[in-house]
Design a protein around this motif. Sequence first.
Motif, PDB file in Angstrom:
ATOM      1  N   LEU A 329       0.853  -1.177   0.000  1.00 51.98           N
ATOM      2  CA  LEU A 329       0.000   0.000   0.000  1.00 51.98           C
ATOM      3  C   LEU A 329       0.889   1.226   0.000  1.00 51.98           C
ATOM      4  O   LEU A 329       1.662   1.453   0.933  1.00 51.98           O
ATOM      5  N   ARG A 330       0.788   1.994  -1.074  1.00 53.29           N
ATOM      6  CA  ARG A 330       1.551   3.242  -1.184  1.00 53.29           C
ATOM      7  C   ARG A 330       0.626   4.387  -0.771  1.00 53.29           C
ATOM      8  O   ARG A 330      -0.452   4.580  -1.357  1.00 53.29           O
ATOM      9  N   ALA A 331       1.051   5.153   0.244  1.00 50.83           N
ATOM     10  CA  ALA A 331       0.171   6.175   0.794  1.00 50.83           C
ATOM     11  C   ALA A 331       0.984   7.300   1.415  1.00 50.83           C
ATOM     12  O   ALA A 331       2.194   7.154   1.675  1.00 50.83           O
ATOM     13  N   ALA A 332       0.318   8.414   1.653  1.00 53.43           N
ATOM     14  CA  ALA A 332       0.959   9.553   2.307  1.00 53.43           C
ATOM     15  C   ALA A 332       1.465   9.137   3.692  1.00 53.43           C
ATOM     16  O   ALA A 332       0.832   8.308   4.358  1.00 53.43           O
ATOM     17  N   PRO A 333       2.583   9.692   4.143  1.00 57.01           N
ATOM     18  CA  PRO A 333       3.117   9.308   5.457  1.00 57.01           C
ATOM     19  C   PRO A 333       2.113   9.400   6.604  1.00 57.01           C
ATOM     20  O   PRO A 333       2.081   8.498   7.449  1.00 57.01           O
ATOM     21  N   PRO A 334       1.237  10.440   6.671  1.00 55.77           N
ATOM     22  CA  PRO A 334       0.273  10.445   7.780  1.00 55.77           C
ATOM     23  C   PRO A 334      -0.709   9.281   7.717  1.00 55.77           C
ATOM     24  O   PRO A 334      -1.168   8.792   8.760  1.00 55.77           O
ATOM     25  N   VAL A 335      -1.063   8.834   6.519  1.00 57.85           N
ATOM     26  CA  VAL A 335      -1.966   7.687   6.371  1.00 57.85           C
ATOM     27  C   VAL A 335      -1.271   6.416   6.842  1.00 57.85           C
ATOM     28  O   VAL A 335      -1.863   5.598   7.567  1.00 57.85           O
ATOM     29  N   VAL A 336      -0.009   6.244   6.457  1.00 58.27           N
ATOM     30  CA  VAL A 336       0.761   5.077   6.915  1.00 58.27           C
ATOM     31  C   VAL A 336       0.893   5.089   8.429  1.00 58.27           C
ATOM     32  O   VAL A 336       0.701   4.068   9.100  1.00 58.27           O
ATOM     33  N   ALA A 337       1.191   6.254   9.002  1.00 60.44           N
ATOM     34  CA  ALA A 337       1.335   6.356  10.459  1.00 60.44           C
ATOM     35  C   ALA A 337       0.016   6.027  11.158  1.00 60.44           C
ATOM     36  O   ALA A 337       0.015   5.380  12.219  1.00 60.44           O
ATOM     37  N   ALA A 338      -1.098   6.468  10.578  1.00 62.88           N
ATOM     38  CA  ALA A 338      -2.398   6.176  11.183  1.00 62.88           C
ATOM     39  C   ALA A 338      -2.670   4.674  11.190  1.00 62.88           C
ATOM     40  O   ALA A 338      -3.172   4.133  12.178  1.00 62.88           O
ATOM     41  N   LEU A 339      -2.315   3.989  10.100  1.00 62.99           N
ATOM     42  CA  LEU A 339      -2.510   2.538  10.065  1.00 62.99           C
ATOM     43  C   LEU A 339      -1.582   1.831  11.055  1.00 62.99           C
ATOM     44  O   LEU A 339      -1.984   0.850  11.699  1.00 62.99           O
ATOM     45  N   GLN A 340      -0.384   2.320  11.196  1.00 62.48           N
ATOM     46  CA  GLN A 340       0.538   1.706  12.157  1.00 62.48           C
ATOM     47  C   GLN A 340       0.067   1.891  13.597  1.00 62.48           C
ATOM     48  O   GLN A 340       0.453   1.128  14.479  1.00 62.48           O
ATOM     49  N   SER A 341      -0.813   2.883  13.822  1.00 65.70           N
ATOM     50  CA  SER A 341      -1.342   3.114  15.169  1.00 65.70           C
ATOM     51  C   SER A 341      -2.452   2.132  15.522  1.00 65.70           C
ATOM     52  O   SER A 341      -2.889   2.095  16.678  1.00 65.70           O
ATOM     53  N   VAL A 342      -2.921   1.348  14.547  1.00 63.08           N
ATOM     54  CA  VAL A 342      -3.952   0.328  14.801  1.00 63.08           C
ATOM     55  C   VAL A 342      -3.417  -1.026  14.316  1.00 63.08           C
ATOM     56  O   VAL A 342      -3.882  -1.576  13.307  1.00 63.08           O
ATOM     57  N   PRO A 343      -2.450  -1.583  15.054  1.00 62.03           N
ATOM     58  CA  PRO A 343      -1.860  -2.860  14.613  1.00 62.03           C
ATOM     59  C   PRO A 343      -2.877  -3.980  14.501  1.00 62.03           C
ATOM     60  O   PRO A 343      -2.688  -4.924  13.730  1.00 62.03           O
ATOM     61  N   GLU A 344      -3.987  -3.871  15.268  1.00 57.29           N
ATOM     62  CA  GLU A 344      -5.027  -4.902  15.176  1.00 57.29           C
ATOM     63  C   GLU A 344      -5.606  -4.973  13.771  1.00 57.29           C
ATOM     64  O   GLU A 344      -5.908  -6.050  13.259  1.00 57.29           O
ATOM     65  N   ALA A 345      -5.760  -3.803  13.127  1.00 55.27           N
ATOM     66  CA  ALA A 345      -6.303  -3.778  11.767  1.00 55.27           C
ATOM     67  C   ALA A 345      -5.334  -4.427  10.783  1.00 55.27           C
ATOM     68  O   ALA A 345      -5.749  -5.187   9.894  1.00 55.27           O
ATOM     69  N   LEU A 346      -4.054  -4.136  10.936  1.00 54.79           N
ATOM     70  CA  LEU A 346      -3.065  -4.746  10.050  1.00 54.79           C
ATOM     71  C   LEU A 346      -2.994  -6.256  10.275  1.00 54.79           C
ATOM     72  O   LEU A 346      -2.826  -7.029   9.321  1.00 54.79           O
ATOM     73  N   ALA A 347      -3.137  -6.676  11.536  1.00 54.89           N
ATOM     74  CA  ALA A 347      -3.139  -8.115  11.821  1.00 54.89           C
ATOM     75  C   ALA A 347      -4.355  -8.793  11.200  1.00 54.89           C
ATOM     76  O   ALA A 347      -4.258  -9.927  10.702  1.00 54.89           O
TER      77      ALA A 347
END
Length: 376
Positions: A329-347
């Motif tokens: 997923l290629r995205a703006a840094p704030p979008v990537v940071a927001a996803l990294q703040s919800v590791p449950e979603a990535l899992a």
Amino acid sequence: MIRVAVSPGERRVALLRDGILHLAAVERPSRPDAVGALHRARVTAVSRPMSGAFLLLGDGATAFLPESEAPDRRALQEGAMLAVRLTRAAQGGKGPRASARLSAEEAAFAAAAAGAGPALLRRGPGAALRFAALAPDAAVVTDSAAEAARLKPLLGDRVRLDRAGAFDDALEAEFDLLAGPEVPLPGGGRLTIHPTPALTALDVDAGAHAGGADAEAQLRLNRLAVAEAARQIRLRELAGAILLDLAGLAVKRREVLSAPLAAALEADPLRPRLLGLTRLGLFEIQRQRVHPPLHEVLGQPLSPLTHGLAALRHASREAASMPGRALALRAAPPVVAALQSVPEALAEYTEGAGRALRLLPDPAVPPGREVVEPAP
């Protein structure tokens, strides 16, 4: 019909009546609104000027308990422990609100819970169960086997799994519309929603539809607008003070629309109050604050997390169509940071796709234009 669409980090719930979207909710399990949750809480401060007390909840949040919702005034002592139910979610920059007036079942459940300090004893019901209680004969369709397994013990044979998808294109378009401030009206008019910290303003724009001096056309448009305004208030969980400004009608002519507006508001489970028409010709509406308004959940403009979860939903669909293929997923840094703040979603994505999603921060990609591509 109740439809529950589940994607990594998000649950979208729709109640339809006669094929029309009647209630909507967007939930993020990592950040629940907590309404209906039972807590064992500690009184941390008593505020006589505010006629209540501040509580420390089991999740570390602070809630306010009005004196009128305490079992008795003597219970409001610093350090006292109370079993409470959350009655209003955090919203508008204010924390949640609680009540210690529990049902017999809630009181027994809290008394039987182990431990002595602040604790979350039971989570609130969530939108799917709330909507199911409002529509007891409605089937509940979800595209998630895990969600079906969660709901079936509570709702029985009403629950049905549809792996092809809980939302069709029309329902997806409705939810996309709820994410923005403008709602088109038949014939070219539009309704615009303007939330502010003090109130929410709804403005009707006739566009070219009303034909300028054609008063009857303006009246027809505004009849459509008051019905849609009531629906949007309900769908978006708008609350507190609400003002509705119609298009082009003199103040006295607007009075004829009071009854249709009041009737449209009756469809709302929270029963908003139509307070009347101001001297400037604005309809005043008051709706109880319970769940957070949709614009606070999604952000207005849309937050990086909202963009990220939408991209994660798209990536999950791509992964399902190409089993075993690694994606990025290629995205703006704030979008990537927001996803990294919800590791449950990535899992959740990894569990469904069988492979982790590679996140590629790229300042050249504007929010809302995220790109799902083969992993390098």
